[in-house]
Design an enzyme around this catalytic site. Structure first.
Site, PDB file in Angstrom:
ATOM      1  N   SER A  55       8.810  -0.288   3.338  1.00 27.89           N
ATOM      2  CA  SER A  55       8.882  -0.749   1.946  1.00 27.89           C
ATOM      3  C   SER A  55      10.211  -0.363   1.306  1.00 27.89           C
ATOM      4  O   SER A  55      10.750  -1.117   0.483  1.00 27.89           O
ATOM      5  CB  SER A  55       7.705  -0.198   1.131  1.00 27.89           C
ATOM      6  OG  SER A  55       7.637   1.203   1.202  1.00 27.89           O
ATOM      7  N   TYR A  96      -0.267   1.679   1.507  1.00 31.17           N
ATOM      8  CA  TYR A  96      -1.654   1.233   1.634  1.00 31.17           C
ATOM      9  C   TYR A  96      -2.601   2.410   1.847  1.00 31.17           C
ATOM     10  O   TYR A  96      -3.723   2.429   1.323  1.00 31.17           O
ATOM     11  CB  TYR A  96      -1.775   0.238   2.794  1.00 31.17           C
ATOM     12  CG  TYR A  96      -3.206  -0.072   3.163  1.00 31.17           C
ATOM     13  CD1 TYR A  96      -3.991  -0.886   2.354  1.00 31.17           C
ATOM     14  CD2 TYR A  96      -3.786   0.479   4.307  1.00 31.17           C
ATOM     15  CE1 TYR A  96      -5.321  -1.154   2.675  1.00 31.17           C
ATOM     16  CE2 TYR A  96      -5.113   0.219   4.634  1.00 31.17           C
ATOM     17  CZ  TYR A  96      -5.876  -0.596   3.816  1.00 31.17           C
ATOM     18  OH  TYR A  96      -7.190  -0.853   4.133  1.00 31.17           O
ATOM     19  N   CYS A 142       4.495  -2.835  -0.702  1.00 32.10           N
ATOM     20  CA  CYS A 142       3.552  -1.900  -0.102  1.00 32.10           C
ATOM     21  C   CYS A 142       3.702  -1.935   1.410  1.00 32.10           C
ATOM     22  O   CYS A 142       3.739  -3.021   2.006  1.00 32.10           O
ATOM     23  CB  CYS A 142       2.124  -2.289  -0.503  1.00 32.10           C
ATOM     24  SG  CYS A 142       0.836  -1.251   0.187  1.00 32.10           S
ATOM     25  N   CYS A 143       3.819  -0.759   2.026  1.00 31.70           N
ATOM     26  CA  CYS A 143       3.748  -0.686   3.486  1.00 31.70           C
ATOM     27  C   CYS A 143       2.643   0.306   3.840  1.00 31.70           C
ATOM     28  O   CYS A 143       1.772   0.584   3.012  1.00 31.70           O
ATOM     29  CB  CYS A 143       5.094  -0.318   4.101  1.00 31.70           C
ATOM     30  SG  CYS A 143       5.681   1.346   3.736  1.00 31.70           S
ATOM     31  N   ALA A 144       2.656   0.843   5.040  1.00 28.82           N
ATOM     32  CA  ALA A 144       1.531   1.679   5.464  1.00 28.82           C
ATOM     33  C   ALA A 144       1.420   2.965   4.655  1.00 28.82           C
ATOM     34  O   ALA A 144       0.350   3.325   4.169  1.00 28.82           O
ATOM     35  CB  ALA A 144       1.641   1.994   6.948  1.00 28.82           C
TER      36      ALA A 144
END
Length: 361
Positions: free
Chosen positions: A101, A122, A93-95
């Site tokens: 990711s 996220y 998971c990234c922003a």
């Protein structure tokens, strides 16, 4: 495919999330169960962000690869591999489900690990949490009220449809309410609340929520406005236990259990110091409401009670400052607040009577 449904399922299942955002992003808000293993640290992310603004995406990507290379890249790759081996059902998971990711996913694939990622990152999970809370709190709510020491939290926890807001906030609401665990950021608290609502709703056919009658804030966390609006209209059942019984609950919670927890966490000397500071801080926080003279008197009584507890283990001395604190501050304050909601009260009784009434509903 319905992504919202997938997000709900991931959150309800406590799916492990390998969150590759920078630490500062993670601290500002994360999902329950996420572990932070950044692709870039805060300073690296800041440098790449500045480069992006000045020179564009290609230059920023190139700088990122130069910053995370060699031993640094290998160390972080080993951490992601270890996390995947520990949580083989985990997701990256990234922003926003973007380059970070995807880069980590590709590097893991080069080692033979195929780790899925969260589409939308996220941000998508956060929006899902916000929307889920709004939808779920539209169901009927019943509040449990009562003065400090009435055992309200225990009653909430006993209900299959009970949501322990104070437990989620890691704070018991009063000036003495902090626990040994630091409170979460506001976004993380809201995320945790949303996941709890989703889990309870998924376990049963839910008629209503049972919550403790709270103010707008619990420590540093504030309740989502959609929940506050619903709670303001909700019926209330009020616990009215004898004063002596309330004192015994408070003795157990604040003078016995907190003392034990501090000693367990910090050792005899450090734990005692932390416990003493905790009680002093709680009193200090309401000094203006008490008046400075009364605050000084109660502080002196607290000091004597602590000396007594340290010398012989007795917590009886604390009653000499707790009783006036309840009589002069906490009880009048809560009763004043409750009077404004008098039209919403549907039942009054002792703790056991309220427990029986809840079972019959």
């Amino acid at each position: 495919m319905n992504h919202e449904t997938n997000y709900h399922a991931l959150l309800i299942a406590d799916t492990p999330l390998i969150d590759v955002r920078a630490p500062i992003e993670f601290q500002q808000g994360a999902m329950p169960g996420a572990i932070n293993l950044p692709l870039m640290m805060d300073d690296e992310r800041a440098a790449v962000g500045t480069c992006y603004k000045r020179q564009g995406a290609d230059a920023a990507l190139s700088l990122g690869h130069r910053l995370v290379c060699g031993d640094i890249r290998q160390q972080r790759l080993e951490a992601w591999k270890a996390a995947y081996q520990r949580f083989p059902n985990g997701y990256l998971c990234c922003a926003r489900g973007g380059q970070r990711s995807h880069i980590v996913q590709r590097w893991l694939q080069e080692t033979g690990i195929d780790c899925p990622l969260i589409e939308g990152g996220y941000k998508a999970l956060r929006q899902t949490a916000i929307q889920a809370t709004w939808q779920l709190v539209q169901k009927p709510i019943l509040l449990i009220g009562g003065c400090t020491g009435s055992g309200k939290t225990q009653l909430v926890r006993q209900q299959p449809n009970g949501v322990d807001l104070e437990g989620l906030a890691r704070h018991r609401g009063s000036s003495f309410g902090r626990t040994l665990k630091p409170q979460l950021s506001q976004a993380s608290f809201e995320n945790k609340l949303a996941v709890e609502l989703l889990k309870i709703n998924a376990r049963q056919t839910l008629k209503r929520w049972v919550l403790e009658d709270e103010g707008r804030t619990i420590g540093a966390n504030h309740l989502p406005e959609c929940l506050r609006e619903r709670m303001a209209q909700a019926p209330i059942t009020v616990v009215e236990d004898p004063f002596a019984l309330r004192l015994e609950r408070l003795r157990e919670e604040y003078f016995i259990r907190m003392h034990h927890d501090f000693i367990h966490a910090y050792g005899d000397e450090g734990g005692w110091q932390a416990y003493s500071e905790y009680l002093h801080h709680g009193l200090f926080a309401i000094r203006r409401r008490l008046g400075l003279q009364r605050f000084a008197e109660l502080t002196n009584t607290l000091d004597m009670a602590l000396a007594d507890q340290l010398s012989n283990g007795s917590t009886d001395g604390h009653m000499a400052w707790l009783v006036p604190l309840l009589n002069e501050y906490y009880d009048p304050m809560y009763r004043y607040q409750l009077e404004k909601k008098a039209a919403n009260i549907v039942f009054r009784g002792t703790w056991q009577e309220v427990a029986n009434w809840l079972k019959a509903q």
